[in-house]
Motif scaffolding. Structure first.
Motif, PDB file in Angstrom:
ATOM      1  N   LEU A  24      -3.126   3.435  -7.246  1.00  0.00           N
ATOM      2  CA  LEU A  24      -3.908   4.053  -8.325  1.00  0.00           C
ATOM      3  C   LEU A  24      -3.037   5.038  -9.127  1.00  0.00           C
ATOM      4  O   LEU A  24      -3.163   5.124 -10.348  1.00  0.00           O
ATOM      5  CB  LEU A  24      -5.156   4.739  -7.754  1.00  0.00           C
ATOM      6  N   ALA A  25      -2.119   5.724  -8.427  1.00  0.00           N
ATOM      7  CA  ALA A  25      -1.205   6.641  -9.123  1.00  0.00           C
ATOM      8  C   ALA A  25      -0.294   5.849 -10.060  1.00  0.00           C
ATOM      9  O   ALA A  25      -0.048   6.232 -11.206  1.00  0.00           O
ATOM     10  CB  ALA A  25      -0.379   7.417  -8.104  1.00  0.00           C
TER      11      ALA A  25
ATOM     12  N   LEU B  33       0.815  -1.218   0.000  1.00  0.00           N
ATOM     13  CA  LEU B  33       0.000   0.000   0.000  1.00  0.00           C
ATOM     14  C   LEU B  33       0.851   1.271   0.000  1.00  0.00           C
ATOM     15  O   LEU B  33       0.453   2.277  -0.588  1.00  0.00           O
ATOM     16  CB  LEU B  33      -0.941   0.010   1.212  1.00  0.00           C
ATOM     17  N   SER B  34       2.025   1.237   0.636  1.00  0.00           N
ATOM     18  CA  SER B  34       2.789   2.480   0.746  1.00  0.00           C
ATOM     19  C   SER B  34       3.441   2.881  -0.576  1.00  0.00           C
ATOM     20  O   SER B  34       3.651   4.060  -0.828  1.00  0.00           O
ATOM     21  CB  SER B  34       3.833   2.375   1.848  1.00  0.00           C
ATOM     22  N   THR B  35       3.736   1.869  -1.434  1.00  0.00           N
ATOM     23  CA  THR B  35       4.393   2.204  -2.704  1.00  0.00           C
ATOM     24  C   THR B  35       3.480   1.971  -3.906  1.00  0.00           C
ATOM     25  O   THR B  35       3.719   2.509  -4.980  1.00  0.00           O
ATOM     26  CB  THR B  35       5.632   1.310  -2.918  1.00  0.00           C
TER      27      THR B  35
ATOM     28  N   GLU C 100      -3.943   8.539   0.125  1.00  0.00           N
ATOM     29  CA  GLU C 100      -2.541   8.094   0.159  1.00  0.00           C
ATOM     30  C   GLU C 100      -2.332   6.971   1.172  1.00  0.00           C
ATOM     31  O   GLU C 100      -1.426   6.165   1.047  1.00  0.00           O
ATOM     32  CB  GLU C 100      -1.644   9.278   0.555  1.00  0.00           C
ATOM     33  N   GLN C 101      -3.173   6.962   2.213  1.00  0.00           N
ATOM     34  CA  GLN C 101      -3.086   5.933   3.250  1.00  0.00           C
ATOM     35  C   GLN C 101      -3.556   4.579   2.727  1.00  0.00           C
ATOM     36  O   GLN C 101      -3.203   3.540   3.263  1.00  0.00           O
ATOM     37  CB  GLN C 101      -4.013   6.311   4.418  1.00  0.00           C
ATOM     38  N   GLY C 102      -4.418   4.625   1.725  1.00  0.00           N
ATOM     39  CA  GLY C 102      -5.021   3.402   1.211  1.00  0.00           C
ATOM     40  C   GLY C 102      -4.446   3.041  -0.159  1.00  0.00           C
ATOM     41  O   GLY C 102      -3.244   2.777  -0.292  1.00  0.00           O
TER      42      GLY C 102
END
Ligand code: FMN
Length: 260
Positions: A252-253, A78-80, A245-247
């Motif tokens: 998605l980016a 999730l973070s990257t 951004e947390q999820g």
């Protein structure tokens, strides 16, 4: 030992308890694989229903498995937003991972709008294909309603901003009030909505009453559930959390910039 002796009564009661506990344990162990298969089938079915790939809630196991052929499952960090390798995706249980020190991450209180406290660092996302091309991105999500943690799927179009469908598969809200998240009419209000702005920042509002369709904000708004403001607020918060951004924001980016 006579039939009336206390000793015999105790011995018989003890043996009966042992036999019964062995039978119950054996049944639990033997039925476990069947329960797991049914659970996994149920999740697949709900995912496909949320995305509108199937429409019959009573679809058979064969129909569900057939429709699921068009789904590619990914495990992402999730973070990257990048793929996680070296972990078996099918057996990875995100719910359990959210409690496992090896995989869990505490959510800072000021960011925890979905009120879930911890989450797994890795999450599953599902890509639904049509004619070989990705057609929908299905994101599992969860968060607190009024009474319960609610689990669902949100399906997005490949622009990563337009909702294709939504569905909850597990919650404990009151039938007729918060439980109306299962109402097909309410779910149908989501198709075409855009829970994010042009910069892909989550801005969904589940409003009290009905959305004014002439309002410029209408595409970011959903009718609230009547008599269930608390559940409605929970729905709003959990969708905004998981699209942030947390999820799934980083995934998605990545999808927008270079696909999968
Ligand atoms: C038995 C009972 C069950 C309720 N279940 C829910 C529920 O599932 N979700 C919810 O938001 N509110 C539920 N409520 C109502 C809340 O307590 C609260 O009044 C409500 O969220 C306020 O929403 P409203 O302004 O739309 O009436 C329930 C109330 C009662 C008495």
């Amino acid at each position: 030992m006579g039939n009336d002796s206390a000793k015999k009564t105790i011995v018989v009661a003890f043996l009966l308890c042992v036999v019964c506990s062995v039978l119950v344990s054996a049944a639990a162990v033997m039925l476990r694989p069947l329960q797991d298969t049914n659970k996994s089938l149920d999740i697949k079915k709900n995912l496909l229903l949320s995305a509108g790939v199937i429409t019959n809630p009573k679809a058979t196991a064969a129909e569900v498995n057939e429709a699921f052929q068009s789904v590619e499952t990914k495990l992402v960090d999730l973070s990257t937003g990048e793929d996680v390798t070296g972990i078996d995706i099918d057996s990875f249980d995100v719910k359990k991972a959210a409690k496992d020190p090896k995989f869990m991450e505490s959510i800072p209180a000021n960011k925890d709008i979905a009120r879930i406290r911890n989450k797994s660092k890795f999450a599953k996302i599902y890509l639904i294909k049509k004619d070989g091309q990705i057609d929908q991105i299905v994101l599992p999500f969860y968060g607190k309603g009024l009474w319960s943690t609610m689990y669902g799927f949100l399906s997005l179009a490949t622009d990563t901003k337009t909702v294709k469908g939504i569905g909850y598969y597990d919650h404990g809200e009151t039938p007729g009030l918060g439980g109306e998240v299962d109402n097909p009419r309410w779910k149908s209000l989501w198709a075409g909505k855009q829970p994010v702005n042009d910069n892909f920042e989550p801005i969904l509002k589940v409003i009290k009453g009905n959305v004014d369709t002439s309002s410029p904000e209408a595409s970011h708004q959903i009718d609230g559930l009547s008599g269930a403001t608390m559940t409605s607020k929970g729905v709003q918060a959990m969708i905004n959390y998981w699209l942030s951004e947390q999820g799934y924001g980083p995934f998605l980016a990545r999808f927008r910039s270079r696909g999968v």
